[in-house]
Design an enzyme around this catalytic site. Structure first.
Site, PDB file in Angstrom:
ATOM      1  CG  ASP A 152     -12.046  -8.287 -13.261  1.00 20.74           C
ATOM      2  OD1 ASP A 152     -11.411  -8.033 -14.287  1.00 20.74           O
ATOM      3  OD2 ASP A 152     -13.419  -8.773 -13.204  1.00 20.74           O
ATOM      4  CG  ASP A 186     -16.587 -10.949 -12.393  1.00 18.13           C
ATOM      5  OD1 ASP A 186     -15.443 -10.767 -12.710  1.00 18.13           O
ATOM      6  OD2 ASP A 186     -17.668 -10.970 -13.005  1.00 18.13           O
ATOM      7  CG  ASP A 246     -10.970 -11.807 -12.803  1.00 21.61           C
ATOM      8  OD1 ASP A 246     -10.135 -11.088 -13.253  1.00 21.61           O
ATOM      9  OD2 ASP A 246     -12.446 -11.681 -12.548  1.00 21.61           O
TER      10      ASP A 246
END
Lengths: 1161, 333
Positions: free
Chosen positions: A436, A842, A846
């Protein structure tokens, strides 16, 4: 006391892990499967719940109590459930069979020696489960007995009751910073307007505060006397897992005896496990209890991940089973053949036998019985102890990872944490990282960098100075031209100050933030749903538009009038709030100022806002667009501001429509609201754009550089737009300028036609073109994919081409990706390339990706714990990833591989000596070793060295691992646990066992082996051979280990000495077994033959391996061996493992640099 | 409080938890390899020679008598000869002493193709019964030699005892009998702990089917050393067992007359019987293999060492040569 409370709350958070995990996967995966009732008929199936508040005459409920159990088992189900899980393992099933057979006459060993290891293995696992479940139980008990103030009976004050005693319909009072014990309907709060703030971190991981509002008809119920008199009935939906919806009605008895009905929505519902904040207290009615609460409804089992090594180990176990069955068949067939022809051997009296295994009259039965016996006899081929040692080793490995100081972040005080120990060795084999961007590579701390107001860009220097300067200048300009009212909101549009002022107003008003209570400070602190909003509020404050208070219906701003240099306090009545959602990509507020002007202030993504500009609002569009693309190129996040004046009549018309939409109960409500907002969010005037920077985390480029050298393909999956993503790609060295960059995106034409086939064809053509392109082998390739293009590329017919191209590229960047796509990409890549993937992220968005990947890593960053809860490893910063993979991953993979191979080796050696003996005893199924020798072999004499190998082995020091990232490729290629290795070790084991057996029996054949003329009998041969086997396998492990600390020395040589101790003690113990001679002291110990045989046979049995190793290491060294040699050659004290004072000679380094393609800058 | 929490989360800095314990990392340098192989060779070959010479010092006389002790008239029906209880089975063998044999000289009988290690045979005894006079009914594994036809327990029960070897040897040299000491041939611990001094043979060898030797019912089991020796089952089908000891030296080239009473039936399974006289040294009896094995392994090590020297001379590799790293080799491949 305080510490206790905090610790219990962390436990509570832990407890919720699973629930939360699930909630998100559900949201992503099944968001389409909302309750499918288009008719919102309350009382119908799906909407049948009736809650009587404060009604003493209420009928008895059938709703469950508020007791929540997160335990997997109870007393009755613990054993059966647990055992079932255990015996799904083939090896355990086999040992169960062996244990059962050991109770019959078939057994070659004492039942205890077979049952004890099984009990141990299963017992350890059961204990682990039991302890975990017990912990859950104690937390449950703690949670369930927390108290909350409940309205009990008329007249009585609110009294404390445990959570579990709550019932549907109870009215409770929850204080500040307390968790809600059940799903509640908010009646009133300490605020007059019935507002309250909740934190839903345990539910969706978002740390920002959310506002809940009570119905206006209940806001007055703010003391106990009023609650006394309050009665109502709630009709609502049945329990369901959807966190963001609620459908129901509140029927309230009015004073005139009439009953009026008020619609309820999710904003009146306070969910269990969320926390009350910034509000002193709230009153609420319990609507859903215990298992019916939304958070519990959301829980599901998380996916169980197993490492490749372990999966391959299963296959190895199957091979061993085949081996076991083969030699068992040889034994049984051999025996039956001899039984048929043993009439000559009168001393066996076979025809008189009652022993089924040797009855010549029933050959088939004998064969079968002997086969069963042989299965148990050679059971030592199956390394049951390996499962235990692997568990132990992985546990310690995880501890070592958790305790690595290099993985500790001083800033946050957090450390990398292995949340599961199942995947340690998988860390050493990762081939692909899916990452990410926001919060993972970047800090997710937004900095207000640039803005473009009315086509002028600010922010080259100090942005606040610049903007304020420009503003002052304009205001004074206006002043000179004699315009008075510029600062006031008026219907005039021809002054430029208006737009600039409006820019600040959007900043200060269009948000969901609140002011955090701070004492004394002049500048205020804010909290909001996204870090960007906080940044905007802080910036607006700097610009002189300080938002300082919010009530349910109003927002208060202190506006600095530069012209009169005074502060004007303004109150804006908040008429409507059109919330942000990822599909809308915009947010608006409709406010009315003191003078009655109605404004719509809107902010959102550029493309969305540009579509909604009115004819007169496009003045600055061109310049703004140019600025926007500049900002994006600098890697900034951008957002566009716009506003609209609304006439009163127009607003009222719209407001009534919107009210209808709001009052609608049922799923179509959203649709109506959406339509309503479409109508009003139109004809906007563009005022400008803002750009915030999300800074890269420390060490990210270096870390990514290392990972790329390690041969890891890195994919960046982000919701940002292409320019931003590509830019971040360059700045974190994911992309470099000598890379060949492919852009995969849909052209405007294809997109506008909305023809699926055309779009697919276009993508396919592009991919084909990229494939065709001849690229010099040295140049690495990178691919940038747009969200829409990705969607097309992942459709079934193009998928293969796309993945082939993507896998070929060193880095891939996917922009404008939704959470669902993230998970899908991960799943597809895993499935179609078969590569081992690691997903790192995080945020809650995700979670899907983290769960889908082979290894999920969560960054314990700003965005809450959602990702961490779903992850297998958590880390405070991205930069720790290189050490986690290159050092710990490499080590763990190396350790576990060696450990498994060695365990297989050791058990084959031991098991086969038993088999060879059968050849010399007419396959009668007799055992060469005493039963307890057999037990002790795996339990005491060879187990600790294996564990020390699994914990302490370091083929290469940690510094060298990081210095030579390419070493990591060993793991990617899987060379430590390849079939070649496995077969090699099996071959070595067969060779070793043959050497041991043949040398022993030839040397110890008929003639005397002692000075006293005594000859060797079965037990003596057994004990001598046993000694040799123990020494051989322990010396073999010493040959495998490349890193000897004092611990290994003590353990290995101690194990060998333990053998003698064991033999001595075992013989000294009275009455354990029939053979009670003091074998060691009386028989073998004094005989030089014993010691000479041991020395010779041990050496001879290891000789093949030694020769192989010497040749391999001398002439075909592997990378790890070379690196150790290089260290050695450059005289670095690797013993201490500390930073090397003397680096590798520069020449050497240069050579390396030149020869590694990825190393090029 | 908060600060404290933060620091408490910081891992401890110990050499173990940081995986930085001082360690020895052996590196196979050519010198090291060659030295260790040569060392082993140099140590093993003399050891082997020592063992070989020890074995050489052993004087061993082996006489196979199973064929020779069957009269020619019975050569085709050895079984019926051996099973005939009325037949006189004494036969005389002549042994030559090749070298001087210094006392103690051990007398063994050697049987071949006799599977004492067969499971059915091994387990066919009762340790408890052998040890304990009160446990004579403990005949659990002894079938079919557990009870007599009239249901009395057999002591010692089981096939092992039942098949007791019962050939006897009488030795004489120059007309003078050589005393064979039958005491002290069993393990002390066996006599003290495993065979009871108050357990006497009962109903032994009374059935219709006679296996091997009989026991004197007046002597307790703990003193029946022949039985004790026999009951230590051999590991391999070819085995020797102590028959007795000769405590006088035998001179070189002496001729010894052995009067063998050939009772034991090995003819049925084609097993051989041998009479063995042997002295011992520190390695035990004659055992050339130990020495040979040591010498071969030592020699192999020397041979390998020489080969490595040659290999290192002709195909040297610089220690830690980075061009051997896989990622450096790849472009060439």
């Amino acid at each position: 006391m305080a510490a206790e409370a905090s610790s219990s709350s962390t436990v509570q958070t832990r407890e919720n892990e699973k629930k939360e995990k699930m909630s998100w996967s559900k949201l992503y995966t099944f968001s389409c499967i909302r309750p499918q009732s288009n008719k919102s008929d309350l009382g119908q199936p799906g909407f049948s719940r009736v809650v009587f508040c404060n009604n003493p005459n209420r009928p008895a409920y059938t709703y469950p109590s508020n007791y929540v159990a997160t335990t997997k088992y109870n007393l009755a189900t613990f054993l059966p459930k647990c055992l079932f899980e255990q015996f799904r393992r083939v090896a355990n099933m086999y040992f169960l069979l062996a244990a059962v057979l050991s109770l019959t006459s078939l057994t070659p060993f004492s039942p205890l020696s077979l049952i004890a290891p099984l009990l141990f293995v299963v017992g350890v696992s059961l204990m682990k489960e039991g302890v975990e479940d017990w912990r859950r139980r104690t937390t449950d008990r703690e949670v369930n007995s927390r108290t909350v103030k409940v309205h009990t009976a008329n007249g009585a004050p609110f009294t404390d009751r445990p959570w579990k005693a709550l019932q549907v319909g109870d009215i409770i009072k929850v204080g500040k910073n307390e968790y809600f014990p059940a799903d509640l309907l908010l009646l009133s709060s300490s605020y007059e307007d019935g507002l309250c703030y909740v934190e839903t971190m345990n539910l969706d991981g978002e740390t920002n505060l959310k506002i809940k509002r009570s119905l206006e008809c209940t806001t007055g119920l703010d003391d106990e006397q009023k609650i006394e008199k309050f009665t109502a009935t709630i009709r609502c939906e049945d329990p369901n897992p959807s966190l963001y919806t609620f459908v129901g009605n509140l029927d309230l008895g009015e004073e005139d005896g009439m009953i009026s009905s008020y619609p309820l929505s999710a904003s009146q519902i306070l969910l269990r496990d969320s926390k009350l904040q910034n509000t002193d207290y709230v009153y609420g009615v319990v609507v859903f209890t215990g298992p019916d609460t939304k958070v519990i409804r959301n829980s599901m089992a998380s996916p169980c991940k197993r490492s490749r090594v372990e999966r391959r180990m299963d296959h190895v176990i199957y091979v061993l089973f085949v081996m076991l069955i083969t030699i068992s068949m040889i034994t049984s067939i051999g025996s039956s053949r001899y039984t048929e022809t043993t009439e000559g051997r009168w001393y066996l009296r076979l025809l008189d036998g009652r022993d089924g295994s040797f009855d010549p009259t029933t050959p088939l039965k004998s064969t079968v019985l002997l086969f069963l016996r042989a299965l148990i006899l050679y059971g030592y081929l199956i390394p049951v102890s390996l499962y235990v040692s692997i568990e132990v080793v992985k546990f310690i490995q995880a501890l070592l990872i958790n305790n690595d100081l290099e993985l500790f972040d001083e800033l946050t005080g957090k450390s990398v944490e292995a949340r599961t120990s199942n995947l340690n060795e998988e860390l050493g084999q990762v081939q692909m990282i899916l990452s990410d961007k926001t919060g993972t590579l970047t800090c997710n701390r937004m900095e207000f960098k640039k803005c473009s107001i009315e086509g002028n860009s600010y922010g080259a220097g100090d942005i606040y100075e610049e903007v304020r300067g420009a503003y002052d200048q304009r205001v004074s300009c206006e002043e000179e031209s004699g315009v008075e009212v510029a600062f006031e909101i008026s219907s005039r549009t021809d002054t430029s100050v208006v737009d600039m002022t409006m820019f600040f107003r959007v900043m200060a008003l269009c948000h969901t933030g609140i002011v955090v209570e701070t004492e004394g400070s002049h500048t205020l602190q804010y909290e909001a749903e996204s870090p960007e909003e906080v940044t905007f509020l802080a910036a607006a404050q700097e610009f002189g538009f300080q938002f300082w208070k919010r009530t349910q219906s109003s927002m208060f701003v202190r506006e600095t009038d530069p012209h009169r240099s005074m502060v004007v306090q303004r109150q804006y009545e908040l008429l409507n709030l059109l919330e942000f959602s990822s599909s809308r990509k915009r947010m608006s507020v409709i406010v009315r100022d003191d003078a009655g002007h109605i404004l719509l202030l809107c902010k959102g993504a550029d493309d969305i806002i540009f579509d909604r500009l009115g004819g007169g609002g496009r003045t600055h569009q061109h310049a703004t667009t140019r600025h926007l693309s500049n900002y994006a190129e600098e890697g900034l996040r951008t957002m566009v501001f716009a506003y609209r004046r609304i006439e009163k009549a127009q607003y009222e018309e719209w407001a009534s429509m919107s009210a209808i939409a709001k009052a609608t109960i049922g799923p179509e409500r959203e649709e109506l609201l959406e339509k309503a907002s479409e109508i009003i969010e139109n004809d906007l005037v563009l005022v400008g754009a803002v750009a915030v920077e999300d800074r890269l985390q420390d060490g990210v480029p270096e870390c990514i550089g290392k990972l790329a050298q390690a041969g890891l393909h890195i994919w960046l999956l982000t919701g940002d737009k292409k320019e931003t993503a590509v830019n971040i790609g360059y700045s974190c060295s994911l992309l470099s300028h000598d890379m060949r960059l492919f852009h995969l995106s849909l052209s405007q034409d294809a997109e506008s036609t909305k023809d699926l086939k055309a779009m697919k064809d276009e993508i396919a053509d592009q991919i084909e073109a990229f494939h065709q392109e001849k690229v010099d082998g040295q140049v690495s390739k990178a691919l940038v994919v747009d969200g829409k293009a990705l969607e097309m590329a992942l459709s079934n017919d193009v998928k293969d081409h796309f993945l082939r191209l993507a896998v070929d590229c060193a880095s891939v960047i996917c922009c404008r990706v939704s959470p669902k796509q993230k998970a899908m990409v991960t799943r597809l890549v895993k499935k179609y390339t078969g590569k081992i993937t690691l997903a790192i992220g995080d945020g809650a968005n995700d979670v899907g990706m983290i769960q889908a990947a082979d290894i999920g890593v969560g960054i314990s960053g700003v965005e809450g714990m959602q990702a961490v809860m779903a992850s297998d490893f958590s880390m405070p910063q991205f930069r720790f990833l290189d050490r986690l993979l290159l050092v710990h991953g490499h080590w763990c993979y190396n350790r576990i591989s060696k450990m498994i191979l060695y365990s297989i080796y050791k058990n084959i050696v031991f098991g086969l000596t038993l088999f060879y003996f059968e050849v010399y005893s007419k396959f009668a199924g007799d055992v060469l070793y005493d039963g307890w020798y057999i037990v002790m072999f795996n339990l005491l004499l060879t187990s600790l060295p294996v564990i020390s190998l699994g914990v302490l082995e370091q083929d290469v020091s940690s510094n060298n691992c990081l210095e030579f990232p390419a070493l990591y490729k060993q793991g990617q290629k899987g060379i430590f646990f390849s079939w070649k290795q496995i077969i090699g070790w099996m071959g070595n084991a067969i060779l070793t066992s043959l050497t041991i057996f043949i040398l022993n029996i030839v040397m110890l054949s008929s003639s005397a082996f002692r000075h006293g003329g005594e000859v060797v009998d079965m037990y003596y041969l057994g004990v001598i051979m046993y000694t040799v086997v123990v020494w051989s396998v322990n010396c073999q492990i010493a040959l495998i280990i490349t890193h000897f600390t004092w611990i290994q020395h003590i353990i290995i040589w101690g194990s060998c000495l333990c053998l003698y101790l064991f033999l001595y003690v075992y013989a000294a113990l009275p009455g354990i077994h029939t053979v009670r001679e003091k074998l060691l002291v009386e028989v073998v110990g004094p005989a030089p033959m014993y010691w000479m045989t041991t020395l010779l046979v041990v050496f001879a049995s290891l000789l093949p391996y030694v020769i192989y190793t010497v040749i391999q290491r001398s002439f075909y060294p592997t990378d790890d061996q070379l690196i150790v040699e290089m260290r050695h050659a450059s005289n670095v004290d690797f013993n201490t493992g500390e930073l090397h004072e003397e680096p590798v000679p520069e020449v050497l380094e240069l050579e390396l640099l030149e020869s590694i393609p990825e190393h090029h800058p | 409080m908060d600060q404290k929490n933060k620091t408490s989360k910081k891992p401890k800095n110990s050499k173990f938890s940081q995986q930085e314990l001082p360690a020895w990392k052996p590196i196979l340098t050519p010198g090291w390899v060659i030295t260790s192989f040569i060392t082993i060779g140099v140590l093993f070959i003399p050891t082997g020679l020592l063992a070989l010479s020890a074995s050489d010092n052993v004087v061993e006389i082996v006489d196979r008598y199973d064929e020779g002790c069957i009269p020619d008239s019975y050569s085709q029906k050895a079984e019926s000869y051996i099973q005939n209880p009325n037949q006189n089975k004494t036969c005389v063998r002549t042994l030559r002493v090749p070298k001087k044999m210094v006392a103690p000289i051990f007398v063994y009988y050697q049987l071949e193709k006799f599977y004492q290690n067969h499971r059915r045979f091994v387990k066919s005894k009762s340790d408890k019964q052998l040890r304990d006079a009160d446990a004579q009914d403990d005949t659990h594994n002894c079938f079919p030699e557990d009870y007599t036809a009239d249901n009395k327990p057999i002591v010692p029960c089981g096939l092992i005892a039942w098949s007791l070897f019962n050939d006897t040897y009488k030795l004489s040299a120059r007309g003078k009998a050589i005393n064979i000491d039958k005491k002290g041939i069993a393990w002390k611990s066996d006599m003290e702990a495993k065979f009871g001094s108050n357990v006497y043979p009962k109903n032994f060898q009374k059935g219709t089917l006679i296996g091997g030797g009989k026991l004197d019912e007046r002597i307790p089991l703990s003193e029946q050393e022949d039985l004790i020796v026999w009951m230590r089952t051999a590991a391999l089908p070819t085995f020797r067992k102590l028959y007795g000891k000769i405590n006088t030296d035998l001179e070189s080239h002496e001729t010894i007359t052995a009067e063998v009473e050939n009772n034991y039936n090995t003819y049925k399974f084609g097993g051989r019987k041998k009479l063995v006289l042997s002295t011992t040294t520190w390695i035990g009896g004659k055992n050339d293999f130990l020495g040979i094995a040591y010498i071969s392994v030592g020699g192999l090590c020397l041979f390998i060492a020489i080969n490595f020297i040659l290999l290192y001379v002709f195909r040297p590799r610089r220690l830690g040569d980075p061009s051997y790293l896989s990622w450096n080799r790849q472009p060439i491949v």
